[in-house]
Design a protein around this motif. Structure first.
Motif, PDB file in Angstrom:
ATOM      1  N   ILE A  32     106.261 144.612   0.529  1.00  0.00           N
ATOM      2  CA  ILE A  32     107.508 145.828  -0.667  1.00  0.00           C
ATOM      3  C   ILE A  32     108.144 144.593  -0.523  1.00  0.00           C
ATOM      4  O   ILE A  32     108.822 146.096  -1.941  1.00  0.00           O
ATOM      5  N   TRP A  33     108.266 143.438  -1.204  1.00  0.00           N
ATOM      6  CA  TRP A  33     109.228 143.476  -2.048  1.00  0.00           C
ATOM      7  C   TRP A  33     108.871 143.282  -2.698  1.00  0.00           C
ATOM      8  O   TRP A  33     108.065 142.783  -3.469  1.00  0.00           O
ATOM      9  N   CYS A  95     106.281 153.672   4.571  1.00  0.00           N
ATOM     10  CA  CYS A  95     105.417 154.043   3.845  1.00  0.00           C
ATOM     11  C   CYS A  95     106.651 154.660   2.904  1.00  0.00           C
ATOM     12  O   CYS A  95     106.818 154.314   1.736  1.00  0.00           O
ATOM     13  N   ILE A  96     107.807 155.025   3.456  1.00  0.00           N
ATOM     14  CA  ILE A  96     109.309 155.569   2.999  1.00  0.00           C
ATOM     15  C   ILE A  96     110.016 154.403   1.314  1.00  0.00           C
ATOM     16  O   ILE A  96     109.550 154.238   0.632  1.00  0.00           O
ATOM     17  N   LEU A  97     109.483 152.969   2.308  1.00  0.00           N
ATOM     18  CA  LEU A  97     109.527 151.525   1.961  1.00  0.00           C
ATOM     19  C   LEU A  97     109.229 151.520   0.305  1.00  0.00           C
ATOM     20  O   LEU A  97     109.528 150.792  -0.614  1.00  0.00           O
ATOM     21  N   ALA A  98     107.142 151.748   0.063  1.00  0.00           N
ATOM     22  CA  ALA A  98     106.371 151.266  -0.200  1.00  0.00           C
ATOM     23  C   ALA A  98     107.123 152.414  -1.205  1.00  0.00           C
ATOM     24  O   ALA A  98     106.697 151.967  -2.456  1.00  0.00           O
ATOM     25  N   ILE A  99     107.012 153.869  -1.154  1.00  0.00           N
ATOM     26  CA  ILE A  99     107.573 155.121  -2.201  1.00  0.00           C
ATOM     27  C   ILE A  99     108.625 154.556  -3.398  1.00  0.00           C
ATOM     28  O   ILE A  99     108.968 154.799  -4.630  1.00  0.00           O
ATOM     29  N   ARG A 100     110.338 153.917  -2.558  1.00  0.00           N
ATOM     30  CA  ARG A 100     111.076 153.187  -3.140  1.00  0.00           C
ATOM     31  C   ARG A 100     111.187 152.226  -3.449  1.00  0.00           C
ATOM     32  O   ARG A 100     112.184 151.119  -4.423  1.00  0.00           O
ATOM     33  N   ARG A 101     110.067 151.418  -3.927  1.00  0.00           N
ATOM     34  CA  ARG A 101     110.120 149.975  -4.681  1.00  0.00           C
ATOM     35  C   ARG A 101     110.617 149.562  -5.997  1.00  0.00           C
ATOM     36  O   ARG A 101     111.569 148.985  -5.964  1.00  0.00           O
ATOM     37  N   PRO A 102     110.284 151.106  -6.801  1.00  0.00           N
ATOM     38  CA  PRO A 102     110.969 150.828  -7.875  1.00  0.00           C
ATOM     39  C   PRO A 102     112.444 150.987  -7.723  1.00  0.00           C
ATOM     40  O   PRO A 102     113.115 149.655  -9.001  1.00  0.00           O
ATOM     41  N   LYS A 103     113.186 151.145  -6.686  1.00  0.00           N
ATOM     42  CA  LYS A 103     114.554 151.569  -6.579  1.00  0.00           C
ATOM     43  C   LYS A 103     114.622 150.427  -6.617  1.00  0.00           C
ATOM     44  O   LYS A 103     115.681 149.872  -6.422  1.00  0.00           O
ATOM     45  N   ILE A 104     114.014 149.463  -5.486  1.00  0.00           N
ATOM     46  CA  ILE A 104     114.590 148.755  -4.973  1.00  0.00           C
ATOM     47  C   ILE A 104     114.193 147.641  -5.596  1.00  0.00           C
ATOM     48  O   ILE A 104     115.544 146.537  -5.346  1.00  0.00           O
ATOM     49  N   LEU A 105     113.689 147.596  -6.847  1.00  0.00           N
ATOM     50  CA  LEU A 105     113.388 146.167  -7.462  1.00  0.00           C
ATOM     51  C   LEU A 105     114.453 146.993  -8.833  1.00  0.00           C
ATOM     52  O   LEU A 105     115.451 145.586  -9.713  1.00  0.00           O
ATOM     53  N   ARG A 106     115.477 148.099  -8.914  1.00  0.00           N
ATOM     54  CA  ARG A 106     116.495 148.467  -9.530  1.00  0.00           C
ATOM     55  C   ARG A 106     117.383 147.270  -9.216  1.00  0.00           C
ATOM     56  O   ARG A 106     118.062 147.132 -10.205  1.00  0.00           O
ATOM     57  N   LEU A 214     117.197 144.916   3.850  1.00  0.00           N
ATOM     58  CA  LEU A 214     117.660 145.611   2.698  1.00  0.00           C
ATOM     59  C   LEU A 214     118.943 145.739   2.315  1.00  0.00           C
ATOM     60  O   LEU A 214     119.907 145.704   1.665  1.00  0.00           O
ATOM     61  N   ALA A 215     119.349 146.245   3.738  1.00  0.00           N
ATOM     62  CA  ALA A 215     120.463 147.561   3.740  1.00  0.00           C
ATOM     63  C   ALA A 215     121.810 146.516   3.938  1.00  0.00           C
ATOM     64  O   ALA A 215     122.371 146.463   2.933  1.00  0.00           O
ATOM     65  N   ILE A 267     125.473 154.482  -5.943  1.00  0.00           N
ATOM     66  CA  ILE A 267     123.892 155.575  -5.690  1.00  0.00           C
ATOM     67  C   ILE A 267     122.813 155.252  -6.224  1.00  0.00           C
ATOM     68  O   ILE A 267     121.680 156.218  -5.011  1.00  0.00           O
ATOM     69  N   VAL A 268     122.342 154.211  -6.454  1.00  0.00           N
ATOM     70  CA  VAL A 268     120.940 153.304  -6.418  1.00  0.00           C
ATOM     71  C   VAL A 268     120.427 152.871  -4.456  1.00  0.00           C
ATOM     72  O   VAL A 268     119.034 153.345  -4.677  1.00  0.00           O
ATOM     73  N   VAL A 269     121.931 152.052  -4.407  1.00  0.00           N
ATOM     74  CA  VAL A 269     120.740 152.297  -2.912  1.00  0.00           C
ATOM     75  C   VAL A 269     120.838 153.466  -2.139  1.00  0.00           C
ATOM     76  O   VAL A 269     120.388 153.192  -0.973  1.00  0.00           O
ATOM     77  N   GLU A 270     122.351 154.144  -2.326  1.00  0.00           N
ATOM     78  CA  GLU A 270     121.666 155.211  -1.425  1.00  0.00           C
ATOM     79  C   GLU A 270     120.645 155.882  -0.851  1.00  0.00           C
ATOM     80  O   GLU A 270     120.002 156.250  -0.493  1.00  0.00           O
TER      81      GLU A 270
END
Length: 403
Positions: A32-33, A95-106, A214-215, A267-270
């Motif tokens: 995920i990271w 699955c949610i975290l996997a989809i959100r990987r680009p936003k996590i990177l941001r 992460l949160a 906003i991105v974190v949310e």
């Protein structure tokens, strides 16, 4: 002699390693990271995600069939159902975290940029203080979760769950298997399946601890940035810290710019955590209720080891939802402090034009930054209390229904 730039670069790299190390260990092990890698290795995370989802499914499907077709005892069904629900929820969060990987990177890039721009020693100390809070919350949550998992998977299941059917010893598995699959009792298939279940357990606990970590990482970083803005507001009139910006309007512009940057980061974190928090919020009510029921049953049956293990799982899940609610409360409190500080400084010593510039800051701060569960429930300590009260209400209903 190293130059000031070299010292700043060394300090930056050391701080970044310290801040991200725990989250990198936990979430990096399950793909995920987000890591910037070139060449063919950049596809490794896709393989890791596929393997993890297959492992989840390998444990979930036979266990669900066992509950539906094999198990008739309602109490055992509830116990296994709690384990199955926990696994299913972890798979959804994964699955949610996997989809959100680009936003996590941001978000990570936001944080790296903030650490690079640190110039004052006091600002760096503030950021390190909140990074330590994030690290401590992650360590405590992960320690509870992994300890409970190790005891259950490596001690309770293999040594205390064996039973006999028709004078045959049935070797237990972490996730019960549908009875039609007889070959799972044969070596070395049994050992392979057991290891696969242990891998599934590691992923379950890593997803749970990693999501909360992460949160905590992102929210405490935002709190640190807000505290830095508050200190600049308190120094706005005198300008002792901002000698490079002698004019008042330049200092106000810098504060507004940083405030807007924090709001954008929030906003991105949310967006990253919205669905994860919603799933965690809904599932924790049911899972905590089932764990409370399991503890009561084991207490009545004087099953001390199982009771201790279920109680540790109960504490772990309560602490994880507490982390989310605590950081949500902390973020709301800190972001509201900006508007309060604007009003409490000696703004009347400023020119009327400069004073009017503070009105917009107060207006924005009047709508504090929040973490929410799917945009429906704001995460706060009040929400944590409601989760516990709701789980106890469901427990009362469940005991009445079953007994």
């Amino acid at each position: 002699m190293p130059s000031a730039k070299d010292e700043h670069d060394f300090s930056y790299r050391r701080d970044i390693r310290s801040v991200f190390k725990l989250n990198n260990w936990i979430l990096g092990s399950i793909g995920i990271w987000p890591v910037t890698i070139r060449g063919i290795r950049r596809h490794v995370y896709k393989i890791a995600i596929a393997v993890c989802n297959l492992t989840f499914s390998f444990a979930l499907v036979p266990c669900a069939l066992h509950i539906i077709y094999d198990e008739k005892d309602i109490i055992i069904r509830l116990k296994i159902g709690g384990l199955l629900l926990f696994c299913l929820i972890s798979m959804i969060k994964y699955c949610i975290l996997a989809i959100r990987r680009p936003k996590i990177l941001r978000c990570i890039e936001y944080m790296k940029s903030d650490w690079w721009q640190v110039t004052f020693k006091s600002d760096r100390e503030v950021m390190l203080k909140y990074a330590a809070i994030s690290r401590n919350l992650t360590i405590i949550g992960a320690s509870f979760m992994y300890t409970a998992g190790i005891i259950y998977y490596l001690i309770v299941v293999p040594f205390f769950f064996e039973h006999k059917v028709n004078n045959q010893t049935i070797r237990p598995l972490v996730f019960p298997i549908y009875s039609k699959f007889h070959q799972f009792q044969i070596s070395p298939i049994y050992e392979i399946v057991y290891v696969a279940h242990c891998m599934c357990g590691y992923m379950i606990y890593s997803v749970t601890a990693g999501a909360c970590g992460l949160a905590a990482l992102f929210a405490t970083h935002a709190c640190g940035q807000i505290e830095m803005i508050v200190s600049r507001l308190e120094d706005l009139v005198n300008g002792a810290r901002c000698k490079q910006s002698p004019k008042i309007h330049q200092r106000i512009a810098a504060i507004v710019k940083d405030h807007v940057r924090i709001v954008k980061f929030a906003i991105v974190v949310e967006e990253v955590l919205r669905e994860v928090c919603l799933v965690e919020f809904i599932s924790s009510v049911c899972t905590i209720c089932l764990l409370e029921y399991s503890c009561i049953v084991d207490w009545q049956q004087d099953n001390k080891l199982s009771l201790a293990n279920y109680f540790m799982f109960f504490v772990s899940l309560c602490f994880n939802i507490y982390i989310l609610c605590y950081i949500g409360e902390l973020l709301m409190e800190k972001s509201s402090q900006i508007g309060y500080t604007c009003y409490m400084i000696n703004w009347y010593q400023l020119s009327p034009k400069s004073s009017r510039s503070l009105i917009l800051i107060i207006a924005i701060a009047s709508h504090p930054i929040k973490l929410s569960a799917g945009g429906m429930v704001d995460l706060s300590l009040l929400t944590f209390g409601n989760v516990l009260k709701t789980s106890v209400a469901y427990l009362s209903f469940l005991r009445t229904l079953v007994m």
